[in-house]
Design a protein around this motif. Structure first.
Motif, PDB file in Angstrom:
ATOM      1  N   THR A 145       0.828  -1.208   0.000  1.00 36.49           N
ATOM      2  CA  THR A 145       0.000   0.000   0.000  1.00 36.49           C
ATOM      3  C   THR A 145       0.861   1.256   0.000  1.00 36.49           C
ATOM      4  N   TYR A 149       0.782   3.725  -3.163  1.00 36.91           N
ATOM      5  CA  TYR A 149       0.172   5.042  -3.011  1.00 36.91           C
ATOM      6  C   TYR A 149       1.194   6.153  -3.190  1.00 36.91           C
ATOM      7  N   CYS A 299      -6.591   4.450   1.664  1.00 35.67           N
ATOM      8  CA  CYS A 299      -6.871   3.202   2.378  1.00 35.67           C
ATOM      9  C   CYS A 299      -6.210   1.996   1.706  1.00 35.67           C
ATOM     10  N   SER A 301      -7.424  -0.806   1.268  1.00 37.86           N
ATOM     11  CA  SER A 301      -8.392  -1.511   0.427  1.00 37.86           C
ATOM     12  C   SER A 301      -8.316  -1.050  -1.021  1.00 37.86           C
ATOM     13  N   GLU A 302      -7.866   0.186  -1.255  1.00 33.59           N
ATOM     14  CA  GLU A 302      -7.699   0.673  -2.626  1.00 33.59           C
ATOM     15  C   GLU A 302      -6.549  -0.047  -3.311  1.00 33.59           C
ATOM     16  N   SER A 311     -12.267  -6.354  -1.188  1.00 29.28           N
ATOM     17  CA  SER A 311     -12.127  -5.940   0.215  1.00 29.28           C
ATOM     18  C   SER A 311     -13.501  -5.615   0.787  1.00 29.28           C
TER      19      SER A 311
END
Length: 314
Positions: A145, A149, A299, A301-302, A311
């Motif tokens: 993540t 990101y 998040c 989950s993205e 998710s």
């Protein structure tokens, strides 16, 4: 000994769970438990606080929800598997339990399958490995993540002007008590990259990266992207080895500190992920303020969704 801790409790629940694919009456379950029907019912009510029939109906609905969310079976077949004589009857029962129709539950990608139960016993779907399936542990999720990101933010920043990147922020949020708030979007992004560069040097015994007055050409979004790719790869490689050895609580000496300090690998990883996650949210907010909003909320989950992993939706 509490009711859920009674040695008979688990066996009784497993009897019900094992009967889901059968046309089973309470009397059949009682015989398997070596009890009379009356004894079986009383014992069930005393230990599990739910009748065998009610538990079985709930398990069948929870299994149906699991099948809707994780298989390609038709809704009609799932209804039949749940022992409903018609799709209409199944839809009514499912809607009453989950407040949504089976078809809409599937389209929404719902993940919650457990219904309220006083005994905390629930249906848990089988763990079936699919060829090519992606598996992640918590290290993969948090490290992935952060890397994903950071690149996403920097990719977006490439299209911004210097004025937008260097615009003074009004934030008073300090990452550390002894530090000043990040002054601009460029500074937030740079510090996200720099954090990993510093820790890579500390863990591997390398050279401290330039922190005071770095050359302007190393602070452009394109340059930061290149730096991020390099530091991410090395940071994740070093910590992945720790993960694979199962040595998160082992320590290393950070000779770059004055005086040198000792840290655990697990604490270091948690430190980096925690403060980069905070800066990630600051960067998203800064993008909004310069008029260049980025879809998303920072998040994990993205990140999962970008990999095709479903998710839970809040």
């Amino acid at each position: 000994m509490g009711r859920s801790e009674h040695p008979e409790t688990e066996r009784l629940s497993q009897l019900v769970l094992g009967s889901l694919d059968e046309q089973t009456a309470t009397g059949d379950l009682a015989r398997r438990a070596y009890r009379s029907r009356t004894q079986f019912f009383r014992l069930f009510q005393a230990l599990i606080e739910e009748s065998p029939a009610a538990m079985r109906r709930r398990f069948l609905l929870e299994r149906a929800a699991w099948q809707l969310g994780r298989t390609q079976q038709s809704v009609t077949q799932i209804a039949l598997d749940a022992n409903y004589a018609s799709l209409e009857a199944f839809t009514r029962a499912f809607g009453k339990a989950y407040q949504v129709t089976p078809s809409l539950y599937r389209r929404m990608g719902c993940w919650r399958i457990h219904l309220p139960a006083p005994n905390k016993f629930h249906y848990c779907g089988p763990r079936v490995r699919v060829k090519g399936e992606l598996t992640m542990d918590l290290f993969d999720l948090f490290a992935g993540t952060d890397s994903w990101y950071t690149r996403k933010l920097l990719d977006h920043a490439v299209s911004l002007t210097d004025e937008q990147l260097d615009r003074q922020l009004q934030s008073t949020s300090k990452i550390f008590p002894w530090d000043k708030p990040d002054q601009s979007l460029r500074e937030i992004l740079e510090r996200m990259v720099l954090t990993k560069e510093v820790w890579v040097a500390a863990i591997s015994g390398g050279k401290m990266p330039e922190m005071e007055n770095p050359p302007a050409e190393t602070r452009t979004p394109t340059a930061l992207l290149a730096r991020a790719e390099q530091s991410d790869a090395e940071f994740n490689r070093l910590l992945r080895e720790v993960r694979d050895r199962g040595t998160w609580d082992e320590t290393f000496v950070d000779a770059l500190c004055e005086p040198p300090e000792t840290f655990t690998f697990g604490g270091t990883f948690a430190h980096v992920i925690t403060f980069n996650a905070h800066r990630r949210l600051l960067a998203l907010d800064a993008l909004q303020h310069v008029g260049a909003p980025l879809a998303g909320m920072g998040c994990p989950s993205e990140y999962e969704a970008s990999l095709g992993v479903r998710s839970p939706k809040l």
